[in-house]
Write an enzyme that holds these catalytic residues in place. Sequence first.
Site, PDB file in Angstrom:
ATOM      1  N   GLU A 281       6.938-123.209  13.034  1.00 41.26           N
ATOM      2  CA  GLU A 281       7.478-123.486  11.702  1.00 41.26           C
ATOM      3  C   GLU A 281       8.867-122.862  11.504  1.00 41.26           C
ATOM      4  O   GLU A 281       9.320-122.705  10.374  1.00 41.26           O
ATOM      5  CB  GLU A 281       6.521-122.987  10.612  1.00 41.26           C
ATOM      6  CG  GLU A 281       5.120-123.537  10.682  1.00 41.26           C
ATOM      7  CD  GLU A 281       5.006-125.067  10.527  1.00 41.26           C
ATOM      8  OE1 GLU A 281       6.049-125.723  10.303  1.00 41.26           O
ATOM      9  OE2 GLU A 281       3.896-125.584  10.651  1.00 41.26           O
TER      10      GLU A 281
ATOM     11  N   HIS B  57       4.536-117.690   5.375  1.00 47.95           N
ATOM     12  CA  HIS B  57       3.648-118.853   5.275  1.00 47.95           C
ATOM     13  C   HIS B  57       2.239-118.433   5.657  1.00 47.95           C
ATOM     14  O   HIS B  57       2.063-117.657   6.601  1.00 47.95           O
ATOM     15  CB  HIS B  57       4.141-119.963   6.203  1.00 47.95           C
ATOM     16  CG  HIS B  57       3.136-121.047   6.435  1.00 47.95           C
ATOM     17  ND1 HIS B  57       2.691-121.875   5.419  1.00 47.95           N
ATOM     18  CD2 HIS B  57       2.473-121.449   7.554  1.00 47.95           C
ATOM     19  CE1 HIS B  57       1.809-122.730   5.917  1.00 47.95           C
ATOM     20  NE2 HIS B  57       1.653-122.492   7.208  1.00 47.95           N
TER      21      HIS B  57
ATOM     22  N   HIS C  28      -2.372-119.481   4.890  1.00 56.79           N
ATOM     23  CA  HIS C  28      -3.393-120.452   4.478  1.00 56.79           C
ATOM     24  C   HIS C  28      -4.427-119.769   3.582  1.00 56.79           C
ATOM     25  O   HIS C  28      -5.598-119.662   3.962  1.00 56.79           O
ATOM     26  CB  HIS C  28      -4.104-121.019   5.716  1.00 56.79           C
ATOM     27  CG  HIS C  28      -3.196-121.589   6.765  1.00 56.79           C
ATOM     28  ND1 HIS C  28      -3.568-121.713   8.093  1.00 56.79           N
ATOM     29  CD2 HIS C  28      -1.932-122.087   6.686  1.00 56.79           C
ATOM     30  CE1 HIS C  28      -2.580-122.261   8.792  1.00 56.79           C
ATOM     31  NE2 HIS C  28      -1.574-122.488   7.969  1.00 56.79           N
TER      32      HIS C  28
ATOM     33  N   GLU D 147      -1.077-112.355 -16.089  1.00 56.97           N
ATOM     34  CA  GLU D 147       0.231-111.959 -15.552  1.00 56.97           C
ATOM     35  C   GLU D 147       0.942-113.035 -14.744  1.00 56.97           C
ATOM     36  O   GLU D 147       2.103-112.855 -14.360  1.00 56.97           O
ATOM     37  CB  GLU D 147       0.082-110.672 -14.754  1.00 56.97           C
ATOM     38  CG  GLU D 147      -0.391-109.574 -15.681  1.00 56.97           C
ATOM     39  CD  GLU D 147      -0.222-108.168 -15.149  1.00 56.97           C
ATOM     40  OE1 GLU D 147       0.080-108.016 -13.962  1.00 56.97           O
ATOM     41  OE2 GLU D 147      -0.422-107.246 -15.951  1.00 56.97           O
TER      42      GLU D 147
ATOM     43  N   HIS E 181      -2.671-127.707   3.208  1.00 55.78           N
ATOM     44  CA  HIS E 181      -2.312-126.919   4.397  1.00 55.78           C
ATOM     45  C   HIS E 181      -2.193-125.435   4.047  1.00 55.78           C
ATOM     46  O   HIS E 181      -2.880-124.601   4.636  1.00 55.78           O
ATOM     47  CB  HIS E 181      -1.002-127.451   4.997  1.00 55.78           C
ATOM     48  CG  HIS E 181      -0.527-126.682   6.193  1.00 55.78           C
ATOM     49  ND1 HIS E 181       0.043-127.273   7.290  1.00 55.78           N
ATOM     50  CD2 HIS E 181      -0.535-125.349   6.459  1.00 55.78           C
ATOM     51  CE1 HIS E 181       0.350-126.345   8.181  1.00 55.78           C
ATOM     52  NE2 HIS E 181       0.019-125.162   7.699  1.00 55.78           N
TER      53      HIS E 181
HETATM   54  O1  2HA Z   1       1.811-121.420  12.982  1.00 57.14           O
HETATM   55  O2  2HA Z   1       0.395-122.006  10.200  1.00 57.14           O
HETATM   56  O3  2HA Z   1       1.719-124.265   9.944  1.00 57.14           O
HETATM   57  C1  2HA Z   1       0.615-121.883  12.517  1.00 57.14           C
HETATM   58  C2  2HA Z   1       0.771-122.545  11.223  1.00 57.14           C
HETATM   59  C3  2HA Z   1       1.405-123.851  11.211  1.00 57.14           C
HETATM   60 ZN    ZN Z   2       0.258-123.321   8.515  1.00 53.97          ZN
END
Ligand code: 2HA
Ligand code: ZN
Length: 270
Positions: A116, A139, A141, A169, A210
């Site tokens: 990414e 980033h 999940h 908040e 995602h």
């Molecule tokens: O690198 O989260 O979006 C692993 C991820 C891809």
């Molecule tokens: Zn990801």
Amino acid sequence: MKDIMNAPFITEMRKTTANMYRLGWDERNGGNISYLLEEKEVLTYLDGTNVLRTIPLGFDATMLAGKYFVVTGTGKYFKNVEDAPEMNLGVLRIAKDGQNAELLWGFADGGKFTSEFPAHLMSHMARLSVDPENRVVMHCHPTHTLAMNYVHPLNEKEVTHTLWQMCTECIVVFPDGVGVLPWMLCGTNEIGEATAEKMKEFRLVIWGMHGIYGVGKTMDEAFGLIETVEKAAQVYMLTAHLPRVNIIRDDELQVLAEAFGVKYRKDFLG
Ligand code: 2HA
Ligand code: ZN
């Protein structure tokens, strides 16, 4: 040269990835972080003339030429960063031509930066254009945020409004709201460009079904933004199937935003 294992930025990456892993936001190789570093700090730990490898970026990052980053590796597990930072992290400089990354440390088993990286570098460029002090792109999940994507309309106004309603908040922490992208193929320049476009307006961007991106001047800011969204999404998921008896009304959200003096997205209310 000082020992890079004592560098505060390596310690921060180790602690943050371990923390995120234990929160369940980064299963397997999920998630990635990039952290823009000060040249003078990096060069107290590393010899800037000793480039270990040159790795093509696959897109133009001329705006970041000469900038240094520490970044998580592709295919690497957040779970493992703490114990083996040199395998799982890399410190690199964007080459003068803006087309390559010059590896100065890390990715010791021949690895490279996260898949990414386009989204990260393009997001850095977009954020720096509106906030010259931005340093971190993160980033991950997070479970409840992801769960919410499946049962709640996926548009910026409704997602932001619901999240603001879930914890008092929220509107103070992310008055600028949450950007939302539809499901897209990850790891591509296209999703990178779409993310960067949103980053001109938002510090948080949901990648539909995602995960999420958060940015900030510090690791704490990026982490804190995602953590607050995830908490609100958790409250939403714990209550979405139950009769709603009480709600934070729009006029109360407005009172909150005004009391804390934040510039909020008025168009996301009502
Ligand atoms: O690198 O989260 O979006 C692993 C991820 C891809
Ligand atoms: Zn990801």
